[in-house]
Design an enzyme around this catalytic site. Sequence first.
Site, PDB file in Angstrom:
ATOM      1  N   ASP A  99       0.859  -1.186   0.000  1.00 44.12           N
ATOM      2  CA  ASP A  99       0.000   0.000   0.000  1.00 44.12           C
ATOM      3  C   ASP A  99       0.896   1.238   0.000  1.00 44.12           C
ATOM      4  O   ASP A  99       2.043   1.182   0.449  1.00 44.12           O
ATOM      5  CB  ASP A  99      -0.897   0.001   1.256  1.00 44.12           C
ATOM      6  N   ASN A 155      -5.524  -4.020  -6.801  1.00 43.05           N
ATOM      7  CA  ASN A 155      -6.752  -3.553  -6.174  1.00 43.05           C
ATOM      8  C   ASN A 155      -6.724  -2.082  -5.772  1.00 43.05           C
ATOM      9  O   ASN A 155      -7.785  -1.475  -5.590  1.00 43.05           O
ATOM     10  CB  ASN A 155      -6.997  -4.454  -4.936  1.00 43.05           C
ATOM     11  N   TYR A 185     -13.574   8.129 -12.692  1.00 45.29           N
ATOM     12  CA  TYR A 185     -13.613   6.830 -12.005  1.00 45.29           C
ATOM     13  C   TYR A 185     -14.256   5.782 -12.911  1.00 45.29           C
ATOM     14  O   TYR A 185     -13.701   4.681 -13.100  1.00 45.29           O
ATOM     15  CB  TYR A 185     -14.387   6.971 -10.698  1.00 45.29           C
ATOM     16  N   LYS A 234     -12.450   2.427 -14.584  1.00 49.08           N
ATOM     17  CA  LYS A 234     -12.883   1.053 -14.306  1.00 49.08           C
ATOM     18  C   LYS A 234     -13.295   0.322 -15.593  1.00 49.08           C
ATOM     19  O   LYS A 234     -13.072  -0.890 -15.718  1.00 49.08           O
ATOM     20  CB  LYS A 234     -14.013   1.058 -13.275  1.00 49.08           C
ATOM     21  N   THR A 275     -16.629   0.021   3.028  1.00 49.94           N
ATOM     22  CA  THR A 275     -15.204   0.312   3.245  1.00 49.94           C
ATOM     23  C   THR A 275     -15.044   1.814   3.491  1.00 49.94           C
ATOM     24  O   THR A 275     -15.979   2.596   3.270  1.00 49.94           O
ATOM     25  CB  THR A 275     -14.381  -0.039   1.987  1.00 49.94           C
TER      26      THR A 275
HETATM   27  P1  NAD Z   1     -10.237   2.076   0.420  1.00 47.12           P
HETATM   28  O1  NAD Z   1     -10.109   3.552   0.186  1.00 47.12           O
HETATM   29  O2  NAD Z   1     -10.794   1.578   1.684  1.00 47.12           O
HETATM   30  O3  NAD Z   1      -8.804   1.387   0.205  1.00 47.12           O
HETATM   31  C1  NAD Z   1      -7.988   1.709  -0.889  1.00 47.12           C
HETATM   32  C2  NAD Z   1      -6.538   1.458  -0.516  1.00 47.12           C
HETATM   33  O4  NAD Z   1      -5.731   1.772  -1.659  1.00 47.12           O
HETATM   34  C3  NAD Z   1      -6.045   2.356   0.638  1.00 47.12           C
HETATM   35  O5  NAD Z   1      -5.381   1.576   1.616  1.00 47.12           O
HETATM   36  C4  NAD Z   1      -5.099   3.322  -0.044  1.00 47.12           C
HETATM   37  O6  NAD Z   1      -4.030   3.775   0.785  1.00 47.12           O
HETATM   38  C5  NAD Z   1      -4.596   2.491  -1.220  1.00 47.12           C
HETATM   39  N1  NAD Z   1      -4.058   3.322  -2.298  1.00 47.12           N
HETATM   40  C6  NAD Z   1      -4.595   4.458  -2.814  1.00 47.12           C
HETATM   41  N2  NAD Z   1      -3.783   4.956  -3.758  1.00 47.12           N
HETATM   42  C7  NAD Z   1      -2.714   4.126  -3.845  1.00 47.12           C
HETATM   43  C8  NAD Z   1      -1.541   4.105  -4.634  1.00 47.12           C
HETATM   44  N3  NAD Z   1      -1.282   5.080  -5.529  1.00 47.12           N
HETATM   45  N4  NAD Z   1      -0.681   3.087  -4.490  1.00 47.12           N
HETATM   46  C9  NAD Z   1      -0.914   2.107  -3.573  1.00 47.12           C
HETATM   47  N5  NAD Z   1      -1.998   2.077  -2.774  1.00 47.12           N
HETATM   48  C10 NAD Z   1      -2.882   3.075  -2.925  1.00 47.12           C
HETATM   49  O7  NAD Z   1     -11.066   1.548  -0.824  1.00 47.12           O
HETATM   50  P2  NAD Z   1     -11.831   0.164  -1.084  1.00 47.12           P
HETATM   51  O8  NAD Z   1     -13.254   0.450  -1.039  1.00 47.12           O
HETATM   52  O9  NAD Z   1     -11.240  -0.947  -0.328  1.00 47.12           O
HETATM   53  O10 NAD Z   1     -11.465   0.005  -2.635  1.00 47.12           O
HETATM   54  C11 NAD Z   1     -10.534  -0.938  -3.124  1.00 47.12           C
HETATM   55  C12 NAD Z   1     -10.761  -1.074  -4.610  1.00 47.12           C
HETATM   56  O11 NAD Z   1     -12.091  -1.504  -4.825  1.00 47.12           O
HETATM   57  C13 NAD Z   1     -10.598   0.223  -5.405  1.00 47.12           C
HETATM   58  O12 NAD Z   1      -9.991  -0.066  -6.644  1.00 47.12           O
HETATM   59  C14 NAD Z   1     -12.026   0.677  -5.596  1.00 47.12           C
HETATM   60  O13 NAD Z   1     -12.165   1.493  -6.730  1.00 47.12           O
HETATM   61  C15 NAD Z   1     -12.719  -0.652  -5.762  1.00 47.12           C
HETATM   62  N6  NAD Z   1     -14.157  -0.661  -5.511  1.00 47.12           N
HETATM   63  C16 NAD Z   1     -14.659  -0.303  -4.302  1.00 47.12           C
HETATM   64  C17 NAD Z   1     -16.032  -0.338  -4.112  1.00 47.12           C
HETATM   65  C18 NAD Z   1     -16.668   0.022  -2.805  1.00 47.12           C
HETATM   66  O14 NAD Z   1     -17.905   0.121  -2.755  1.00 47.12           O
HETATM   67  N7  NAD Z   1     -15.926   0.217  -1.733  1.00 47.12           N
HETATM   68  C19 NAD Z   1     -16.876  -0.726  -5.155  1.00 47.12           C
HETATM   69  C20 NAD Z   1     -16.318  -1.094  -6.365  1.00 47.12           C
HETATM   70  C21 NAD Z   1     -14.956  -1.062  -6.536  1.00 47.12           C
END
Ligand code: NAD
Length: 252
Positions: free
Chosen positions: A37, A90, A156, A160, A191
């Site tokens: 991360d 991710n 966004y 995706k 999250t």
């Molecule tokens: P989150 O914000 O809880 O976690 C994201 C993590 O990515 C964080 O720990 C952050 O520090 C890390 N991060 C951000 N930029 C970074 C970088 N440049 N390099 C390395 N790490 C980095 O988000 P989440 O909800 O767990 O989302 C995870 C993935 O799932 C994302 O790609 C998000 O787009 C996708 N997603 C989330 C949801 C949702 O409803 N939460 C739905 C669909 C897709």
Amino acid sequence: MNGISGKVALVTGAGSGIGRATAVAFGEAGATVAAADVDEAAATETARLVEEAGGEAAAFHVDVSDEDSVAALVESVVDRFGGLDFAHNNAGIEGEGGPVAEQTLENWDRVIDVNLRGVFLGMKHEIPRIRERGGGAIVNTASVAGLVGAAGLSPYYASKHGVVGLTKSAAAEVAEDGIRVNAVCPGVVDTPMVGRFTEGNEEAMTALVEPQAMKRPADPAEIAAAVVWLCADDSSFVTGVPLPVDGGYVAQ
Ligand code: NAD
């Protein structure tokens, strides 16, 4: 699940939400986990949680939008654990909201750099290492935002949709090397990212999950289970698939 135990799994964005849940799920299934991360303290806490769940893990720093950082990550993981079998690309950010005509180029670039370039760079450096092992699997985190459009968050959604195209193309390239490449397309997951939209407001969460047939957010563990399944031998004939894990959102 079959074929996970004893393997090495790299998870990016492992410091929070879906990535953290996936790291723990890989650990519970017997994999050695590289939790990476941009927030190294958060990755370290995830590694601790994996160990608490009985797995072996180490934390790594990475900025997925930076090629040198991604290359160094993959080399460090291979040095530490002797190879790489699975990757969950991710890490992602939501960026700023607003209509296309009001979006800044800066926000556009940042979201594309993390969400799309980050997945490209991950696969670019992971594939040769997974190939050295004679095969493995990659799961990229897309979203239902990679399958349908919606007003107000175009960078966004575009990022995706890009992840889905990249996943299908990479899957076609490496299938004969024994590497499967799939994407998970989560709906609303409980999250910190979603927390930034709802700000703890129950009505906002109710409105957000209304288009999902199940009318609730996913627990991150429900997405993690799909990721681990997509790496396991149990999904051995599945590749190039953007899998909705969305409580029935795109079904309607
Ligand atoms: P989150 O914000 O809880 O976690 C994201 C993590 O990515 C964080 O720990 C952050 O520090 C890390 N991060 C951000 N930029 C970074 C970088 N440049 N390099 C390395 N790490 C980095 O988000 P989440 O909800 O767990 O989302 C995870 C993935 O799932 C994302 O790609 C998000 O787009 C996708 N997603 C989330 C949801 C949702 O409803 N939460 C739905 C669909 C897709």
